[in-house]
Design a protein around this motif. Structure first.
Motif, short mmCIF file in Angstrom:
data_model
loop_
_atom_site.label_atom_id
_atom_site.label_comp_id
_atom_site.label_asym_id
_atom_site.label_seq_id
_atom_site.Cartn_x
_atom_site.Cartn_y
_atom_site.Cartn_z
N ALA A 91 0.89 -1.34 0.00
CA ALA A 91 -0.23 0.09 0.12
C ALA A 91 1.05 1.28 -0.10
N ALA A 92 0.65 2.08 -1.03
CA ALA A 92 1.26 3.47 -1.01
C ALA A 92 0.61 4.49 -0.42
N SER A 93 1.13 5.60 -0.05
CA SER A 93 0.49 6.67 0.31
C SER A 93 0.77 7.65 -0.70
N GLY A 94 -0.06 8.91 -0.42
CA GLY A 94 0.37 9.94 -1.48
C GLY A 94 -0.23 9.72 -2.85
N SER A 95 -0.03 10.57 -3.75
CA SER A 95 -0.82 10.69 -4.97
C SER A 95 -0.18 10.18 -6.33
N ILE A 96 1.18 9.90 -5.81
CA ILE A 96 2.02 9.71 -7.08
C ILE A 96 2.13 8.52 -7.54
N PHE A 97 1.44 7.44 -7.01
CA PHE A 97 1.36 5.94 -7.23
C PHE A 97 1.12 5.84 -8.56
N MET B 216 6.41 0.64 -10.34
CA MET B 216 6.61 -0.26 -9.17
C MET B 216 7.39 -1.36 -9.31
N GLY B 217 7.95 -1.90 -8.23
CA GLY B 217 8.55 -3.03 -8.27
C GLY B 217 8.67 -3.99 -7.00
N TRP B 218 9.01 -5.15 -7.30
CA TRP B 218 9.16 -6.13 -6.02
C TRP B 218 10.41 -6.61 -6.07
N TYR B 219 11.11 -6.67 -4.97
CA TYR B 219 12.63 -7.02 -4.74
C TYR B 219 12.55 -8.05 -3.73
N THR C 80 8.84 -5.69 -11.96
CA THR C 80 8.36 -4.48 -11.82
C THR C 80 7.07 -4.61 -12.86
N ILE C 81 6.53 -3.33 -12.64
CA ILE C 81 5.18 -3.25 -13.45
C ILE C 81 5.13 -1.55 -13.56
N THR C 82 5.18 -1.05 -14.82
CA THR C 82 5.24 0.16 -15.34
C THR C 82 3.80 0.96 -15.04
N SER C 83 3.67 2.18 -15.09
CA SER C 83 2.44 2.88 -14.73
C SER C 83 1.46 2.34 -15.94
N GLY C 84 2.01 2.09 -16.84
CA GLY C 84 0.93 1.56 -18.00
C GLY C 84 0.60 -0.01 -18.05
N THR D 253 2.94 -13.29 -10.41
CA THR D 253 2.40 -12.21 -11.15
C THR D 253 2.30 -10.97 -10.37
N ALA D 254 2.67 -9.84 -10.97
CA ALA D 254 2.51 -8.47 -10.46
C ALA D 254 1.38 -7.72 -11.00
N SER D 255 0.61 -7.09 -10.22
CA SER D 255 -0.49 -6.22 -10.44
C SER D 255 -0.55 -5.09 -9.88
N ARG D 256 -1.24 -4.27 -10.29
CA ARG D 256 -1.57 -2.80 -9.80
C ARG D 256 -2.90 -2.38 -9.68
N ASP D 257 -3.44 -1.69 -8.75
CA ASP D 257 -4.71 -1.01 -8.68
C ASP D 257 -4.44 0.40 -8.21
N ASN D 258 -4.45 1.22 -9.29
CA ASN D 258 -4.28 2.67 -9.32
C ASN D 258 -5.29 3.17 -8.31
N THR D 259 -6.47 2.73 -8.37
CA THR D 259 -7.76 3.30 -7.73
C THR D 259 -7.43 3.16 -5.82
N LYS D 260 -6.71 2.26 -5.73
CA LYS D 260 -6.52 1.66 -4.33
C LYS D 260 -4.90 2.02 -3.97
N ASN D 261 -4.19 2.68 -4.91
CA ASN D 261 -2.56 2.93 -4.60
C ASN D 261 -1.93 1.56 -4.06
#
Length: 117
Positions: free
Chosen positions: A23-29, A34-37, A50-54, A68-76
């Motif tokens: 979970a990320a704070s702020g509005s830049i997410f 983003m990456g997992w290491y 890694t997963i790009t903004s796109g 599998t990496a994924s992201r939900d920009n609505t939930k940061n």
């Protein structure tokens, strides 16, 4: 200031699955790559995914086809679904946020994943 908080680590047996969240704070997410290491004692931190903004993903050869990496920009929130886990996947897993335009490179504190044989 951006903060990253990982969760979901734990102890599993080989062959099982586990999901991590960051979970990320702020509005830049949504603009960030983003990456997992992961890191084990005595070794350098290594890229997992890694997963790009796109939404474009890149994986280490050792986890391709299993993670599998994924992201939900609505939930940061960044996710890592790990299947068919192996003992060699045991490590502390870290979340990373990068926005090169602003020179941002932020790390979470990590979450421990232990895979028993």
């Amino acid at each position: 200031q951006v903060r990253l908080v990982e969760s979901g680590g734990g102890l599993v047996q080989a062959g099982e699955s586990l999901g991590l969240s960051c979970a990320a704070s702020g509005s830049i997410f949504s603009s960030a790559t983003m990456g997992w290491y992961r890191q084990t004692p005595g070794k350098q931190r290594e890229l997992v995914a890694t997963i790009t903004s796109g939404g474009m993903t890149n994986y280490a050869d050792s986890v391709k086809g299993r993670f599998t990496a994924s992201r939900d920009n609505t939930k940061n929130t960044l996710y890592l679904q790990m299947n068919s886990l192996k003992p060699e996947d045991t490590a502390v897993y870290y979340c990373n946020l990068k926005v090169l335009l602003y020179g941002m490179d932020v790390w979470g504190k990590g979450t421990l994943v232990t895979v028993s044989s």
